[in-house]
Design an enzyme around this catalytic site. Sequence first.
Site, mmCIF file in Angstrom:
data_model
loop_
_atom_site.group_PDB
_atom_site.id
_atom_site.type_symbol
_atom_site.label_atom_id
_atom_site.label_comp_id
_atom_site.label_asym_id
_atom_site.label_seq_id
_atom_site.Cartn_x
_atom_site.Cartn_y
_atom_site.Cartn_z
ATOM 1 N N GLY A 20 43.184 14.523 -3.143
ATOM 2 C CA GLY A 20 42.724 16.085 -2.885
ATOM 3 C C GLY A 20 44.038 16.873 -2.605
ATOM 4 O O GLY A 20 44.995 16.541 -2.641
ATOM 5 N N GLY A 22 44.631 21.162 -1.194
ATOM 6 C CA GLY A 22 44.225 22.554 -0.478
ATOM 7 C C GLY A 22 45.361 23.529 -0.602
ATOM 8 O O GLY A 22 46.370 23.400 -1.467
ATOM 9 N N GLY A 23 45.256 24.614 0.007
ATOM 10 C CA GLY A 23 46.148 25.712 -0.053
ATOM 11 C C GLY A 23 47.368 25.424 0.536
ATOM 12 O O GLY A 23 48.434 25.927 0.398
ATOM 13 N N MET A 24 47.581 24.272 1.410
ATOM 14 C CA MET A 24 48.813 23.977 2.280
ATOM 15 C C MET A 24 49.560 22.663 1.759
ATOM 16 O O MET A 24 50.551 22.629 1.813
ATOM 17 C CB MET A 24 48.189 24.148 3.649
ATOM 18 C CG MET A 24 49.781 23.650 4.581
ATOM 19 S SD MET A 24 49.262 23.810 6.405
ATOM 20 C CE MET A 24 48.086 22.334 6.647
ATOM 21 N N VAL A 27 46.888 15.614 -1.014
ATOM 22 C CA VAL A 27 46.676 14.453 -0.484
ATOM 23 C C VAL A 27 46.662 13.252 -1.335
ATOM 24 O O VAL A 27 45.944 13.380 -2.365
ATOM 25 C CB VAL A 27 45.262 14.489 0.481
ATOM 26 C CG1 VAL A 27 44.977 13.299 1.037
ATOM 27 C CG2 VAL A 27 45.331 15.431 1.457
ATOM 28 N N LYS A 42 49.620 13.147 3.395
ATOM 29 C CA LYS A 42 49.259 14.681 3.171
ATOM 30 C C LYS A 42 50.729 15.010 3.108
ATOM 31 O O LYS A 42 51.459 14.987 4.099
ATOM 32 C CB LYS A 42 48.671 15.260 4.230
ATOM 33 C CG LYS A 42 48.553 16.837 4.186
ATOM 34 C CD LYS A 42 47.608 17.367 5.235
ATOM 35 C CE LYS A 42 46.137 17.268 5.039
ATOM 36 N NZ LYS A 42 45.364 17.884 6.270
ATOM 37 N N GLU A 146 30.411 4.827 3.739
ATOM 38 C CA GLU A 146 29.325 4.199 3.106
ATOM 39 C C GLU A 146 28.419 3.700 4.341
ATOM 40 O O GLU A 146 27.027 3.665 4.154
ATOM 41 C CB GLU A 146 29.687 3.023 2.424
ATOM 42 C CG GLU A 146 30.283 3.236 1.009
ATOM 43 C CD GLU A 146 30.647 2.277 -0.025
ATOM 44 O OE1 GLU A 146 30.472 1.048 0.394
ATOM 45 O OE2 GLU A 146 31.125 2.648 -0.941
#
Length: 459
Positions: A20, A22-24, A27, A42, A146
């Site tokens: 993953g 994001g803008g920062m 991950v 992260k 799950e």
Amino acid sequence: MDKYIGKRLDGRYEIHELIGQGGMAYVYRAYDRIENRWVAIKILREELSDNSDFLRRFRNESKAIAVLSHPNIVKVYDVSFGDRIQYIVMEYVDGITLKQYIEQQGEIKWREALYFTVQILQALQHAHERGIIHRDIKPQNIMLLEDGSIKVMDFGIARFTQAETQTMTDKAIGSVHYIAPEQARGGHINDKADIYSVGVMLYEMLTGQLPFVADNAVSVAIMQMQAEPTPPTRINPSIPKGLEEITMHAMEKNPAQRFPSAADMLEDIERFRRNPEMVFNYGDQVDHAYARGTSIYDTAGSRQQDYNDNYEYEEEYVRSKNGAKASMVVTGIVAAVVVVGLVVGGIFLWNYFRNNTDTSSDEVIVPTFTGMIYETEIKDNAEYADFEFEIVEGNGRRRAEPEPAGGHDGQAREDDHADGQRRHAGAGRRRGRDGGQPAGCVRYAGSARPEPADSGGRR
């Protein structure tokens, strides 16, 4: 190929794949060689490593999660803030986001929606009791495993206790479709802002739709502050009335009219689960409280933690601080225009009354006729048509022309010279106020020469 994949951080965390971003931060899924477990790491983006605001947010997240220990909150195992790389080692959650699940399912059955909501509220209750407000609750930040269990993550913009908040000057970030109205306007917030966001998520799960949708983020923020959402039962009639009431009560515009705490919302959800036919009539309670001049939420257990924040929204930008500045500028311009208008109007009125109250002057400027011949130079000259002349022969007197409508008149004097052949015109003058002898007229007889009134032709 990603430069971190295949590397080992601090000789311990072996990075396997990017899961993953994001803008920062990015991950990654990694393996902890010491603890023999999978973890999520992260890593702050390199281009942001010199940005004090993003560094603060990144460290803020690790601090927030570090003080929390709850089965519905992602755990933090380790942090590293070196000169070259900053990262957070967290519990690895093998699942999907609640947002992905909503998109897959559309409308979620109300019992399942409540099952998820209860877990989210339990996590928030744990955080709120420790003085931490998440402030960015949305389905993208909720992991679904799950077995149906929930994990709340991403505390990057969380706020701590009031005393600490007073020393923090950073700007907060949130997602405009889920933020509370007080967040949208950049006002003071408390833990009820998270409750509002939970209400929006519950609305979305029950209906498959967001309560407010528009072409741009600013319009959505305005709707959060002003518009009323469509009742969920109009979209999905199978929703029980009591559950609709719980959802709308959490989404009240006024924080004082929402549930006092996550624990109170959990309590009503549990009551509803035991009796799905029950209704709460929250509106009646609010009306009665206002009639008494009190709030139904003035309870000892309700914690009021105010935060004075200036918001910038990351996914959909809504800059309320800039909006406030723009509003002040517009107000100043309008005030300046009003002041200028008043000044100009005052000057106009002053000139108007001055001109209308001035008395007419008795002074009339007329040409000087001395030395002119009346019959050839004055009598038929259109330039002097507005004047009235009197011809004086010797001591006699006769009218030569009628008096003009304008009320001005002139006079010509004729010398009676010794040879009696030549006539001269005297200087024209306005009649005197008393109606008698014309003002400024000098009579003469015989061969006496006319005497002019003055060189300027004025009285």
